[in-house]
Each structure stands twice: as C-alpha cells, then as structure tokens.
Design an enzyme around this catalytic site. Sequence first.
Site, short mmCIF file in Angstrom:
data_model
loop_
_atom_site.label_atom_id
_atom_site.label_comp_id
_atom_site.label_asym_id
_atom_site.label_seq_id
_atom_site.Cartn_x
_atom_site.Cartn_y
_atom_site.Cartn_z
N LYS A 295 -13.31 -4.88 -5.19
CA LYS A 295 -14.03 -3.71 -5.68
C LYS A 295 -13.07 -2.61 -6.10
O LYS A 295 -13.38 -1.78 -6.95
CB LYS A 295 -14.98 -3.19 -4.60
CG LYS A 295 -15.86 -2.04 -5.06
CD LYS A 295 -16.71 -1.50 -3.94
CE LYS A 295 -17.51 -0.28 -4.43
NZ LYS A 295 -18.28 0.34 -3.36
N LYS B 214 -7.09 -11.44 -7.15
CA LYS B 214 -8.22 -11.65 -6.25
C LYS B 214 -9.35 -10.68 -6.60
O LYS B 214 -9.11 -9.52 -6.94
CB LYS B 214 -7.77 -11.45 -4.80
CG LYS B 214 -8.81 -11.85 -3.76
CD LYS B 214 -8.24 -11.81 -2.36
CE LYS B 214 -8.00 -10.39 -1.89
NZ LYS B 214 -7.73 -10.33 -0.43
N LYS C 199 0.81 -1.22 0.00
CA LYS C 199 0.00 0.00 0.00
C LYS C 199 0.84 1.27 0.00
O LYS C 199 0.36 2.34 -0.39
CB LYS C 199 -0.94 0.00 1.21
CG LYS C 199 -2.03 -1.06 1.13
CD LYS C 199 -2.93 -1.04 2.35
CE LYS C 199 -4.01 -2.10 2.25
NZ LYS C 199 -4.90 -2.11 3.46
#
Length: 327
Positions: free
Chosen positions: A195, A192, A111
């Site tokens: 959204k 994976k 991240k």
Amino acid sequence: MLRVLSGLQPSGDLHLGNYLGAVRNWVADQYEYDAIYCIVDLHALTLDIDPEELRSRTYETALDLLASGLDPERCTLFVQSHVAEHTRLAWLLECTATMGELRRMTQFKDKSAGRDSVRAGLFTYPVLQSADILLYDAERVPVGDDQRQHVELARELANRFNRRYGDTFVVPEAAIPKLAARVMDLQHPENKMSKSVNSPLGTVMLFDEGPDIVRKVQKAVTDTDGEVRYDPGAKPGLSNLLELLAVSTGRTPAEVAGSYQRYGDLKKDVAEALVELLRPLRERRAALAGDPGAVTALLSLGAAKAGITASATYERAAGAIGLLTPG
C-alpha cells in the site's frame, strides 16, 4: 498443541499481498495449532503517525482480521500495547542484544537510508519483535520471507539468554509459506505488492469492489512474447498472475500455465477468482462494522487471555536475570 504466533502492524487497509502471504495462512493455522495473533501498534510508533490515525488504523486492522476469518474462539487476537509485558521484556532483551546485531538488520538499513534523523525505536524495534515472539513460548512463527532475519534474531537472543541465565525461553522456528509468500505489484512486478508504494493500479485492496479488482487485473503488466509459462525470472508479471490464480484455486502455477494459450483468458479467470475469493470477506466486514463495541470487547478478551501467558514468561525471565520479585 504446537503454538504459533504472528503479528501485523496497523498500517491501514489490508491488501491482497497481506492476505495471501500471511492472513489466509493464519486462518488455516487456527484450526491446527494454538494460534496467537497480535496487532503490533507499538511498532507503528517508529515512524511519524497521527494519534487519531493510529487509533483508527488499529481498530480497522482488527476489523479486517476478523472479517478475514480469524475466530476468537479458536485463536487469541489482541493489541500489543494492551499487554504491558511486551515492553518490559523488550528491555531485558535489549540488554541481551548487541549493537552489531541491530546494525545488520536489513529493514533498518532500508528504512533509515538517506535520513538525517532516525528514531531510536526504528533501530531497536527488532528486539521488541523478539519480545513479541518469546513472551508466548511460540514454537512456530509464520512470517513473510522478508521477516526471516527478525525471527533469526529472536532465536539468537533466546539461545543467548538461556545460556547465560538458564532455560527460560522456547526457541522459535520461522515458517515461510512456499507459495505466495511475496505477492508482487500488478504494475511493477519486480516489487512486492504494498500500500505504501504509489501504484494504485498495482495493489488490490482486500475489500475492493468486484469491478475495481477486474479493472486492476485487466491492466496488469505482463510481457510481449505471448507465451504462457511460469518463469518468475524472465516473466515476472505473468508469473505473478499465475501464482494468484494458483493460490486462489488450489493448484500450482505450472498447472495453471498449462491451461492457457492467451494472456487475456488468464487475466479474465484471475479477476473472477479473486472476486470470488474476497467476496465472503467483504460481506463479513460489513456485518462486523455495524457493531464496533463487539470488536472492542473481543480485543479486550484477547488481551486478558494473552496476558496470562505473557506475565508468566516475563516473571520467569525477570527472575532468571536477577530482578527482585515484588513483595
């Protein structure tokens, strides 16, 4: 009764991967264990999010979880920020964890990659996640396989604290579902389902209408050799469809594969199975959405119930580490 705990960020509408990889197992666990489930809104603050959007997403996530089958009479469902001991215990654990441990966290590396400025909370949030777990004396923590590292950190911090200050925390175990722990994107089966990925055809949202589910499954990427077999390495797209039908019908992917000769027939049955699997959830959500006050009241009751255990654990840890008990 064995106690289980898991949490979910309020990241917006749930998708099929959330449900099959986690939430459906939570629903089953509430009938077998002392189950505690937390909407971890504080974790959402590690990235930019509009305040009104955060409030809305938190409510919507509660609505989705209740529609998915969580029953407040059988489990404890609450919002993380409604129980103050989460942040209080996190500080005690931050003073137990090391910088090296946090630097090794895979999700932080992912991240923060390529970013000039990273919030300190993004670095330390695995410690808050450890506090989420250890506050409730959880013995079993159902997580996706990408979260196993964070449960290992909670185990390490619990053991270290116990060695330094005496027996204080229950040391948790991660529980990884054997099947559908990772539901893959229908368009990019090497990834994976998520959204956050710009792949609207690849992600089946939990409350998609039936025709939308059929359309997405029919357009799912497979391969060109035409052989129906379960082989995630060589045939990731087809194997993902086989897993989806397997978990929807209570079979193994290999058993499902033996029933088909053509990809088209498999896709048709996958779509029908998913529509039927999700239909009761859509119906329950529509009913719950008509009474928002009831959802808020259920969350308040859950926080009060969770707070009883959380406050006892925090006081035990604070006393063990040497903090003066308030008069």
